[in-house]
Design a protein around this motif. Structure first.
Motif: not given
Length: 98
Positions: A34-37, A72-74, A78-81
Motif C-alpha cells: 500500500p502507498i496511500i496512508y 503517521s496519520l499526520l 501531508l504526503l497524500l498528494p
C-alpha cells in the motif's frame, strides 16, 4: 527558543521519525505494498494483531504502534498528494539532494 534546545528537538524528531511507520513503509519500496496512508495502515494492522507486516508492507511494525499512529496519520496526510500521484502512476519529477 535557545539554539541548543532547537538542536535537541530537531535531533529528537529525527530519531523518532526513523521508527515512524510512514517512513518505514515508504523506505521499504515493496512492489504491491500500500502507498496511500501506508504508515497509518501499518500501525492499524499491528494494533489489530496482523500476522505478517513484513509480507504485506515490506517492513516490520513499530514497537509502539499506538504511540506512532497519530504521527503517521499526520505525515500520511501531508504526503497524500504524492501518494495519490504515485498510485496513479504520475511522475512528478521530484528529486532529493543538492
Amino acid at each position: 527558543m535557545k539554539p541548543n534546545a532547537a538542536f535537541g528537538l530537531t535531533l529528537l524528531a529525527i530519531l523518532l521519525l526513523s521508527g515512524c511507520a510512514t517512513v518505514r513503509t515508504l523506505d521499504a519500496a515493496k512492489p504491491g505494498a500500500p502507498i496511500i496512508y501506508s504508515g497509518t495502515r501499518l500501525d492499524w494492522y499491528s494494533l489489530n494483531d496482523g500476522c505478517c507486516p513484513q509480507e504485506r508492507f515490506g517492513t516490520t511494525a513499530p514497537k509502539h504502534a499506538a504511540l506512532d499512529l497519530p504521527a503517521s496519520l499526520l505525515l500520511d496526510t501531508l504526503l497524500l498528494p504524492f501518494a495519490v500521484a504515485a498510485e496513479l502512476g504520475v511522475g512528478l519529477g521530484v528529486r532529493g539532494g543538492l
